[in-house]
Design an enzyme around this catalytic site. Structure first.
Site, PDB file in Angstrom:
ATOM      1  N   ASP A  82      36.453  93.871  58.814  1.00 59.17           N
ATOM      2  CA  ASP A  82      36.132  95.585  58.823  1.00 59.17           C
ATOM      3  C   ASP A  82      36.899  95.929  60.096  1.00 59.17           C
ATOM      4  O   ASP A  82      36.759  95.592  61.038  1.00 59.17           O
ATOM      5  CB  ASP A  82      34.498  95.671  59.098  1.00 59.17           C
ATOM      6  CG  ASP A  82      34.201  96.835  59.187  1.00 59.17           C
ATOM      7  OD1 ASP A  82      34.926  97.875  59.258  1.00 59.17           O
ATOM      8  OD2 ASP A  82      32.931  97.007  59.359  1.00 59.17           O
TER       9      ASP A  82
ATOM     10  N   SER B 160      26.410 100.533  58.975  1.00 56.85           N
ATOM     11  CA  SER B 160      27.494 101.591  59.284  1.00 56.85           C
ATOM     12  C   SER B 160      26.504 102.760  60.208  1.00 56.85           C
ATOM     13  O   SER B 160      25.898 102.351  61.072  1.00 56.85           O
ATOM     14  CB  SER B 160      27.970 102.044  58.142  1.00 56.85           C
ATOM     15  OG  SER B 160      29.225 102.882  58.315  1.00 56.85           O
TER      16      SER B 160
ATOM     17  N   HIS C 143      35.001  97.001  55.676  1.00 58.75           N
ATOM     18  CA  HIS C 143      33.726  97.634  55.955  1.00 58.75           C
ATOM     19  C   HIS C 143      32.506  97.633  54.887  1.00 58.75           C
ATOM     20  O   HIS C 143      31.551  97.447  55.231  1.00 58.75           O
ATOM     21  CB  HIS C 143      34.073  99.125  56.551  1.00 58.75           C
ATOM     22  CG  HIS C 143      32.816  99.852  57.084  1.00 58.75           C
ATOM     23  ND1 HIS C 143      32.199  99.506  58.193  1.00 58.75           N
ATOM     24  CD2 HIS C 143      32.278 100.930  56.786  1.00 58.75           C
ATOM     25  CE1 HIS C 143      31.182  99.995  58.464  1.00 58.75           C
ATOM     26  NE2 HIS C 143      31.092 101.146  57.409  1.00 58.75           N
TER      27      HIS C 143
END
Lengths: 378, 378
Positions: free
Chosen positions: A315, A151, A348
């Site tokens: 995601d 991320s 995610h």
């Protein structure tokens, strides 16, 4: 096997006499950095892996704190794990602008003796890398065997590659992006509105009062949390189940389990995160655009950095399309890059979990990195 | 061709002596309903189309108000349009619990002389239908040629079919659901938290002060608005373009165009919507489950109601999976149902737009409905 007890250290990397020079032209000092390390640096200093955390992470990536808290990436980092601390020396700092040991907007401004608040300078992704590099040098490392992040952590890795690829032999970029979409920016914009319009935000001066913009920060976190999970993951976990029995309460109190879960996520977040850090760190992502400099990819290719890019099919916050863009950019510049889309229902947050194929892929990439450590590209 | 000037009428359908009996067992009176009609009811009263609005819609579906505001479904409803007012008599009310003319939580509670606030009873989808039916009867209609709705409007149509299908010869259900997912509930839950935790919400008593929970309502709307558009639609519209020139301001003020757009959406919403209505109407959706009664589908099949279900491929708020569930349920009960997934980049808001194939499909379905008007299934 786990690392057992790990501890956070702190170091002032930029003292008042030698301030951090930010991309904006402003300076910042002192800059203290909280970090953990795992494993042992080799005599050649060629086995270092730098771990970059995501938006709300901290230095405590692996092992267990004295009070029993397990590191956020403990399933990935440790003896015999994909980031194998029997072989690698792992460095894991808290981010500049954060609120978990490293200097950030809640720190004391030496010019005033008060918390910075919104006087803290706006930071950019390159400033994270500047501080990371300083920490690496402080620890006696000139070149990383690998930089690894998920991320926002993955974005730092891409930034580092784009700037000084000669320091990053291998890059592992998980569930990240090289360029936020309008939708990505929209979500962080609403989060910041919620925080900054909270009356208790007090123009960023709340640290000098006994109030906090808790409502704004909680709403921001609840909304963000929805985007970290897939529709399917929420259905699998909660579907439409009620908190108590089978009969709906038919009111505005928490009634569905998913409501209770989200409220808990929002409330518990208040104990561990600061609203100003949330503003500063999300804004870094909005402005981030590492390949805006067209020379960056050429530098990476020349340095011989090898990249692994991983995405997760469910995601939707940083979808596979974001990862594919990174891969395309690197491929066009003839940078060796492996890409793997992992099937995972968890959205995610999959980057923190162990869907089949994910850790295996990282392990294989880092095993090769270990075998090739110390070698420089021609 | 457009309808020209249209006006909203009001009628008290449930006076104090004959209150509305809600599904919860509570009663409510008086209940006044704001509505518009377009076209002319046939002598046989067999050409009525009932239009159900979405979460923040109103009675003004078509034509233009004296101050120049065009109806929210004016592209669909009018002379020669798919809902052809040269042939159909169209009824379009504001919802129970709303804030645009029909009795809702901001109305005066006759028991206290003050606005209801949270003393307004919790309403359910079936209560909308009870009021709709009463309005229909008031206008001299016993059976609809068609009921038509998008999003929450489509849910009302499904509820109506499920309860008294003999009154609904044809049902047009666009971008709707028969059962919210955990993710759907999660988004409305965060919106309600933002509103109810706003200090100016004052436990729902804000109407008696000069303050409003504007921040909470604005945040709720901004977040919801993101979910009404697709990722691609936001990229097409704004990408990463800045408000002013090419150089980012690098601060927390609005800088990207998408931020400015969202803030405008949030702020302008405050002029036209009430926070209490937002709570009540979103909660209706969470609890909605029209096929929980297994006999419902059998009743629809027996009544001969025909259904058209339309979804949009980029709608992720009420995705095609939601529509397919409705279609499957009806098909299993041998209810004649047509299903069409329309390709449109605009996300959930597509139901208000004219992507190719959408209006054509509705027109064909309603043309047949017109030709068959007055006929009853065997």
């Amino acid at each position: 096997m786990s690392l057992g007890a790990t501890a956070t250290e702190r170091v002032v990397l930029f003292p008042e006499g030698d301030p951090l020079r930010l991309a904006s032209g402003r300076t910042l000092a002192p800059v203290e950095v909280a970090f953990q390390t795992y494993g042992t640096l080799s005599p050649q200093a060629d086995n270092a892996v730098f771990v970059c955390h995501a938006l709300t992470g901290d230095a405590h990536a692996a092992g267990t704190t004295p009070d029993g808290r397990v590191g956020w990436w403990d399933n990935l980092i440790g003896p015999g794990k994909p980031v194998d601390t029997d072989r690698f020396f792992v460095i894991s700092p808290n981010l500049l602008g954060g609120c978990q040991g490293t200097t950030g907007p809640a720190s004391t401004d030496p010019a005033t003796g008060r918390p910075y608040g919104l006087d803290f300078p706006l930071i950019q992704m390159t400033d994270f890398v500047t501080v990371h590099r300083s920490l690496m040098h402080h620890l006696g490392v000139r070149r990383l065997a690998a930089a690894v992040g998920g991320s926002l952590g993955g974005m730092q890795v891409v930034q580092w590659m784009a700037e000084t690829p000669e320091e990053v032999a291998n890059a592992v970029v998980v569930a990240a992006s090289s360029r936020l979409s309008a939708q990505n920016i929209a979500f962080t914009a609403v989060a910041r509105e919620a925080i900054m319009r909270d009356p208790d935000f007090a123009d960023g001066r709340y640290l000098e009062s006994d109030r906090r913009p808790d409502i704004g920060l909680m709403i921001a976190r609840m909304m963000a949390h929805i985007t970290y999970l897939s529709d399917q993951a929420l259905t699998d976990k909660f579907d439409r189940r009620l908190q108590h029995g089978a009969t709906p309460a038919l009111g505005f109190d928490v009634d569905f389990q998913v409501e209770s879960y989200l409220r808990h996520q929002g409330e518990s977040f208040l104990d561990r995160f600061d609203a100003l850090s949330y503003l500063y760190l999300t804004r870094v992502m909005d402005y981030y655009d590492p390949f805006a400099d067209p020379a960056a990819v050429g530098r990476i290719a020349e340095a011989g950095t090898q990249a692994l890019v991983v995405s997760f099919d469910s995601d939707w916050r940083f979808s596979t399309a974001h990862s594919r863009r990174i891969v395309r950019t690197l491929e066009h510049g003839r940078v060796p890059v492996s890409f793997r889309e992992i099937s995972s229902p968890a959205g995610h947050d999959s980057f923190l979990l162990t869907p089949p194929g994910y850790h295996e892929t990282v392990r294989a990439f880092l095993d090769r990195a270990y075998d090739e450590r110390g070698a420089r590209a021609a």
